[in-house]
Design an enzyme around this catalytic site. Sequence first.
Site, PDB file in Angstrom:
ATOM      1  N   ASP A 666       0.848  -1.184   0.000  1.00 42.13           N
ATOM      2  CA  ASP A 666       0.000   0.000   0.000  1.00 42.13           C
ATOM      3  C   ASP A 666       0.893   1.247   0.000  1.00 42.13           C
ATOM      4  O   ASP A 666       1.830   1.343   0.809  1.00 42.13           O
ATOM      5  CB  ASP A 666      -0.924   0.003   1.222  1.00 42.13           C
ATOM      6  CG  ASP A 666      -1.956   1.120   1.148  1.00 42.13           C
ATOM      7  OD1 ASP A 666      -2.988   0.909   0.501  1.00 42.13           O
ATOM      8  OD2 ASP A 666      -1.703   2.199   1.733  1.00 42.13           O
ATOM      9  N   ASN A 674      -1.965  12.946  -3.922  1.00 45.15           N
ATOM     10  CA  ASN A 674      -2.884  13.419  -4.970  1.00 45.15           C
ATOM     11  C   ASN A 674      -3.328  14.859  -4.709  1.00 45.15           C
ATOM     12  O   ASN A 674      -3.419  15.678  -5.631  1.00 45.15           O
ATOM     13  CB  ASN A 674      -4.109  12.500  -5.055  1.00 45.15           C
ATOM     14  CG  ASN A 674      -3.872  11.295  -5.942  1.00 45.15           C
ATOM     15  OD1 ASN A 674      -3.051  11.355  -6.858  1.00 45.15           O
ATOM     16  ND2 ASN A 674      -4.566  10.211  -5.668  1.00 45.15           N
ATOM     17  N   ASP A 683      -1.211   9.310 -10.996  1.00 43.10           N
ATOM     18  CA  ASP A 683      -1.211   8.190 -11.951  1.00 43.10           C
ATOM     19  C   ASP A 683       0.210   7.798 -12.340  1.00 43.10           C
ATOM     20  O   ASP A 683       0.548   6.613 -12.416  1.00 43.10           O
ATOM     21  CB  ASP A 683      -2.006   8.576 -13.206  1.00 43.10           C
ATOM     22  CG  ASP A 683      -3.504   8.670 -12.921  1.00 43.10           C
ATOM     23  OD1 ASP A 683      -3.945   8.170 -11.871  1.00 43.10           O
ATOM     24  OD2 ASP A 683      -4.224   9.245 -13.762  1.00 43.10           O
ATOM     25  N   GLU A 709      -4.481   2.479  -4.567  1.00 43.51           N
ATOM     26  CA  GLU A 709      -3.023   2.524  -4.412  1.00 43.51           C
ATOM     27  C   GLU A 709      -2.490   1.230  -3.803  1.00 43.51           C
ATOM     28  O   GLU A 709      -1.361   1.185  -3.314  1.00 43.51           O
ATOM     29  CB  GLU A 709      -2.617   3.706  -3.538  1.00 43.51           C
ATOM     30  CG  GLU A 709      -3.053   3.617  -2.078  1.00 43.51           C
ATOM     31  CD  GLU A 709      -4.436   4.197  -1.830  1.00 43.51           C
ATOM     32  OE1 GLU A 709      -4.713   4.581  -0.690  1.00 43.51           O
ATOM     33  OE2 GLU A 709      -5.250   4.259  -2.774  1.00 43.51           O
TER      34      GLU A 709
END
Length: 794
Positions: A666, A674, A683, A709
């Site tokens: 993770d 983000n 991305d 993620e």
Amino acid sequence: MKILLVEDDSVTGELISATLKSHRYIVELATDGQMGLELANIYNYDLIILDVQIPKLDGISLCRQLRSSGSSTPILILTAKDSDNDIVIGLDAGADDYVAKPFEPNQLLARIRALLRRGSVKCESTVLTYGNLGLDPALAQVKYEEQIVNLRSKEYSLLELFLRHPQRIFSRNAIIDHLWKIDNCPSEHAVTNLIKDLRRQLKAAGMKEEFIETVYGLGYRVKAQPSQEEKVKKGKADKRDKNQINQVTTESVAINRIFEHFHSTLEERLKVLAEVVTEGGKSVNLEQQKKAKEEAHRLAGSLGTFGYPRGSQIASAIEQLLIRKTLEEQEVSEFSQLLMKLKQELSNPPQLLEDIPPNLAPQVLLIGEKTELVENLIAEISVWGWQIQLVSDKSKVFEQIGEATPIAIVLLLNTPSPNPEQLSLLWELKQEFPSIPLITLGEQDNLDSRIQVARLGSERYLVQPVTPTQVFEAISQLLMPTQEKEAKVMAVDDDPTMLQIFTNLLQPWGVQVTCLDDPHQFWDVLKSTQPDLLLLDLELPTFSGIELCQVVRQDPKYGDLPILIVTAHTDRESTQRVFAAGADDMISKPIIGPELVTRVISRIERSRLRQQLNYLHQQQAVIWRQQARIDPLTQIPNRRAFEEYLQQQWQQLSQEQENLCLIFCDVDHFKSYNDLYGHPAGDICLKQIATAIQESINSSDLAARYGGEEFAVILPKTSLDGALRVAQRIQQKIAILQILHEGSKLTNYVTISMGITGKIPPPDQSPDSLIAIADEALYTAKKRGRNTYCLYPL
């Protein structure tokens, strides 16, 4: 210099070894991938040359394992697999270069020298050079022949990128990643313009040689400089060392012996192929077919090298045919024909590779003025592996075609309707070059214009505005290869005169006609002939043409076979019966020759086109099924593929009593990443993480994007210690990436947390138990502060 060569074909291996040894290289030969891996791990080599299809461990997997273990030795893939997709797979696996068989020895040696030069560089040169062109990073200055070249910022950065990595192929996306910020990414068209601008600037500075080379379908790289022979001082030209002359002579004899040995083995190798089919025309067991497929693959790679380029193509076609699990009667016949062609080809004297013309990019001739559409066509054509030659002066069109015959001609109409001059040019082109496909781009969509150009022979009429892709797809459709297979027609008629008429009319058009006057033998002859079309008389003794038509239509194998009924009865009732039975067409007696020929050939072509479309649809369905298991962002398997593979390994390893490990990963504080940098940057971050994980595992393992993620790694037949080492490799690779994350509470870079577990799958449990423990271990790793891993043994 010491080179490891991994090649399972002994003759090809001997040839490459002798060629390299004649140029002072020390060569060690491995005949399978496992041996190659062991040698590469034990000894230090300056270069590794790999074939792809080799026993025990294929070349791509071997390349990936070497790279995942940290090996930086230059790797060159040398194989008969030469499609663009194969090249991309090879380069993505970590290879430094890719050479397709058959290869030209001098070109192979040049590529090896280039890789060894790069591998031997221990420190970076102060000034980056290419011939008389130099870039000084310390002064941020570019010179050509001591004259300063003024470049814009992006042009300078692009030149430096190419000079620092002269052997690397850069796609447009890769150039964007290197030269632009994440939040300011332009379109790929901007890269095309930048390449053109840099070329123009260097040309204006006096640089005559082409610096940037377009690698069609892949991207751009620095063009290799022409080799310069060493200058020999006057008076020493004739003074050669006698030992060197003797050595060269000895090595030439050795290579000649290898060629002789290769030719002496052909009879035995062809025998392996011939044993696929028995004397009765039946295919043999799958083991023999597999052995023949491997032999065909080796011949496809070696025949061209030993002087039979056409033989390589035929052997490749045989290999593709033998990939199928079972050969039907029609495929057995096709195999026998290919084998006969191969034997005929090998009965000819070999052709020297240096006599074969270079494989230049096909050219499309564009006739018209330079417009925005023309510029877009020129910018996009390299993706298709072609080149464009623009001719604005119509008087020079035929002169240009004389210099280089194009694969297609595109005529731009710059008026609302074609004028007499354009129509005259179109007529002259089709009269002079009838076999070259011609496409017309008109400004208006009206029937008059379409009819005018159609009368003169234009194969396609496209109306502007039109995209480059539409133009290139139209060219591709016109360039689709025609069926080389001879058309076969089975004619059934109790009148021998009619059968003779069918034969006399169709044979001149390349149609093989099988005649039958006894309907009782219809089914046996149909199965042995495998025709492309049936000609059936309506009235036959015992069985009528309609009954035979119904028999064919109810069979799953022959149900789609085109059927033409020939009859003197053209009344309404007979016509209804014919079409109700499933016939495709009806031809009335007396036979009109041109009508029969046109209908037969058009039906066969239509049937073959439908077969091609069905095959393409099947291939597309396969691709869609594969894509359904691939994550579109990271291009690694998705959760669906993960669950299927985990279930499969759980059942298999439960029976084998082998260990199965699982790692959940993770990305730490990804939401804040983000929020701070934006979703496009997020991305890109996930793509980098996915690549790092993928590079840390073996070919039998599977890395997947589990969701958001979160990633998951399945490790079959791996102990907990082994899983721990994989986790450490993943953590190290992500640390090396140094993806900036100022919002991280741990470091200034992106980190991950991992949960690790594993056990021998119990037959009375499901994989869900493994997932639950791995998830719990991941939660614990996060709870401990992230940027760590937690191992939960069961």
